[in-house]
Design an enzyme around this catalytic site. Sequence first.
Site, PDB file in Angstrom:
ATOM      1  N   LYS A 160     -17.386  -7.727   6.343  1.00 16.54           N
ATOM      2  CA  LYS A 160     -16.019  -8.152   6.710  1.00 16.54           C
ATOM      3  C   LYS A 160     -15.777  -7.995   8.204  1.00 16.54           C
ATOM      4  O   LYS A 160     -16.338  -7.106   8.840  1.00 16.54           O
ATOM      5  CB  LYS A 160     -14.993  -7.279   5.973  1.00 16.54           C
ATOM      6  CG  LYS A 160     -14.716  -7.720   4.551  1.00 16.54           C
ATOM      7  CD  LYS A 160     -13.455  -7.026   4.053  1.00 16.54           C
ATOM      8  CE  LYS A 160     -13.203  -7.254   2.573  1.00 16.54           C
ATOM      9  NZ  LYS A 160     -12.107  -6.415   2.072  1.00 16.54           N
ATOM     10  N   SER A 177      -2.830  -7.611   2.965  1.00 23.22           N
ATOM     11  CA  SER A 177      -3.018  -7.549   4.422  1.00 23.22           C
ATOM     12  C   SER A 177      -3.279  -8.960   4.957  1.00 23.22           C
ATOM     13  O   SER A 177      -2.850  -9.301   6.061  1.00 23.22           O
ATOM     14  CB  SER A 177      -4.191  -6.635   4.762  1.00 23.22           C
ATOM     15  OG  SER A 177      -3.954  -5.337   4.284  1.00 23.22           O
ATOM     16  N   ARG A 187      -2.276  -6.065  -8.429  1.00 21.43           N
ATOM     17  CA  ARG A 187      -1.180  -7.015  -8.218  1.00 21.43           C
ATOM     18  C   ARG A 187      -1.123  -8.046  -9.331  1.00 21.43           C
ATOM     19  O   ARG A 187      -0.240  -8.038 -10.154  1.00 21.43           O
ATOM     20  CB  ARG A 187      -1.332  -7.715  -6.866  1.00 21.43           C
ATOM     21  CG  ARG A 187      -0.883  -6.875  -5.712  1.00 21.43           C
ATOM     22  CD  ARG A 187      -1.515  -7.321  -4.444  1.00 21.43           C
ATOM     23  NE  ARG A 187      -2.955  -7.137  -4.502  1.00 21.43           N
ATOM     24  CZ  ARG A 187      -3.765  -7.254  -3.459  1.00 21.43           C
ATOM     25  NH1 ARG A 187      -3.292  -7.595  -2.294  1.00 21.43           N
ATOM     26  NH2 ARG A 187      -5.051  -7.039  -3.588  1.00 21.43           N
ATOM     27  N   HIS A 200       0.843  -1.207   0.000  1.00 16.44           N
ATOM     28  CA  HIS A 200       0.000   0.000   0.000  1.00 16.44           C
ATOM     29  C   HIS A 200       0.876   1.254   0.000  1.00 16.44           C
ATOM     30  O   HIS A 200       0.620   2.200  -0.746  1.00 16.44           O
ATOM     31  CB  HIS A 200      -0.865   0.041   1.266  1.00 16.44           C
ATOM     32  CG  HIS A 200      -1.917  -1.017   1.380  1.00 16.44           C
ATOM     33  ND1 HIS A 200      -2.073  -1.794   2.495  1.00 16.44           N
ATOM     34  CD2 HIS A 200      -2.886  -1.424   0.510  1.00 16.44           C
ATOM     35  CE1 HIS A 200      -3.088  -2.625   2.326  1.00 16.44           C
ATOM     36  NE2 HIS A 200      -3.590  -2.434   1.126  1.00 16.44           N
TER      37      HIS A 200
HETATM   38  P1  ADP Z   1      -9.863  -3.729  -0.432  1.00 16.55           P
HETATM   39  O1  ADP Z   1     -10.494  -4.534   0.658  1.00 16.55           O
HETATM   40  O2  ADP Z   1     -10.676  -2.561  -0.877  1.00 16.55           O
HETATM   41  O3  ADP Z   1      -9.297  -4.531  -1.576  1.00 16.55           O
HETATM   42  P2  ADP Z   1      -7.148  -3.400   0.527  1.00 16.55           P
HETATM   43  O4  ADP Z   1      -6.755  -2.661   1.750  1.00 16.55           O
HETATM   44  O5  ADP Z   1      -6.917  -4.880   0.517  1.00 16.55           O
HETATM   45  O6  ADP Z   1      -8.647  -3.032   0.322  1.00 16.55           O
HETATM   46  O7  ADP Z   1      -6.438  -2.782  -0.748  1.00 16.55           O
HETATM   47  C1  ADP Z   1      -6.619  -1.442  -1.127  1.00 16.55           C
HETATM   48  C2  ADP Z   1      -6.057  -1.234  -2.510  1.00 16.55           C
HETATM   49  O8  ADP Z   1      -4.649  -1.455  -2.495  1.00 16.55           O
HETATM   50  C3  ADP Z   1      -6.603  -2.180  -3.581  1.00 16.55           C
HETATM   51  O9  ADP Z   1      -6.699  -1.479  -4.795  1.00 16.55           O
HETATM   52  C4  ADP Z   1      -5.548  -3.243  -3.671  1.00 16.55           C
HETATM   53  O10 ADP Z   1      -5.538  -3.885  -4.929  1.00 16.55           O
HETATM   54  C5  ADP Z   1      -4.296  -2.426  -3.468  1.00 16.55           C
HETATM   55  N1  ADP Z   1      -3.177  -3.219  -2.964  1.00 16.55           N
HETATM   56  C6  ADP Z   1      -3.149  -4.013  -1.879  1.00 16.55           C
HETATM   57  N2  ADP Z   1      -1.949  -4.607  -1.730  1.00 16.55           N
HETATM   58  C7  ADP Z   1      -1.175  -4.169  -2.767  1.00 16.55           C
HETATM   59  C8  ADP Z   1       0.164  -4.436  -3.210  1.00 16.55           C
HETATM   60  N3  ADP Z   1       0.943  -5.299  -2.571  1.00 16.55           N
HETATM   61  N4  ADP Z   1       0.604  -3.807  -4.327  1.00 16.55           N
HETATM   62  C9  ADP Z   1      -0.212  -2.960  -4.992  1.00 16.55           C
HETATM   63  N5  ADP Z   1      -1.489  -2.677  -4.654  1.00 16.55           N
HETATM   64  C10 ADP Z   1      -1.966  -3.270  -3.557  1.00 16.55           C
END
Ligand code: ADP
Length: 163
Positions: free
Chosen positions: A46, A133, A95, A22
């Site tokens: 969730k 996460s 990703r 992130h």
């Molecule tokens: P959500 O539950 O909305 O997917 P996340 O907190 O998991 O929320 O992710 C928020 C955003 O960050 C999403 O667009 C996700 O694809 C992106 N994201 C999460 N991890 C990575 C990573 N390792 N590299 C690039 N983008 C990421």
Amino acid sequence: MKHVGNQIAVYSGSFDPITNGHLDIIERTAKIFGEVHIVILHNPKKTYLFSREEREALISKAVTHLSNVTVSNYDGLVVHAARMKQASVIIRGLRAITDFEYEMQMASANKMLDSEIETFFLMTSNEYSFLSSTVVKEIATFKGDISKIVPKHVKEAVEAKYE
Ligand code: ADP
């Protein structure tokens, strides 16, 4: 470095907790947009490891070096959060191909809800392509080392949850 645009963007997600993946997206987009507002959204379906207040505090501490980045919580749709922040862009990270279908669906739904707001996708940096996460929490559950994938204060907070 000077950012090239004066557009306002929101970066939405659950951030449970914020990872280096992130942060990579945040640092790169902070160079592109005038303002980046990180918005923690809530999905009632969730369950989260960290409360919204805890997640906000963990993110705030991780972005203190970025002067054009803010963090807040929002209970509702990302397009409404974007309007509230006067943002014209929603940032999302990609990703793998597995992210694509869901992200395309969300981007299309958001376009229908507010056609003036664009979704902006940034590809992950290679070293974070596996990182989510959920992966952080799974490794921590079994006392694995998460120091390379989250900031130090996040590592401490995650480990405290699993003590
Ligand atoms: P959500 O539950 O909305 O997917 P996340 O907190 O998991 O929320 O992710 C928020 C955003 O960050 C999403 O667009 C996700 O694809 C992106 N994201 C999460 N991890 C990575 C990573 N390792 N590299 C690039 N983008 C990421």
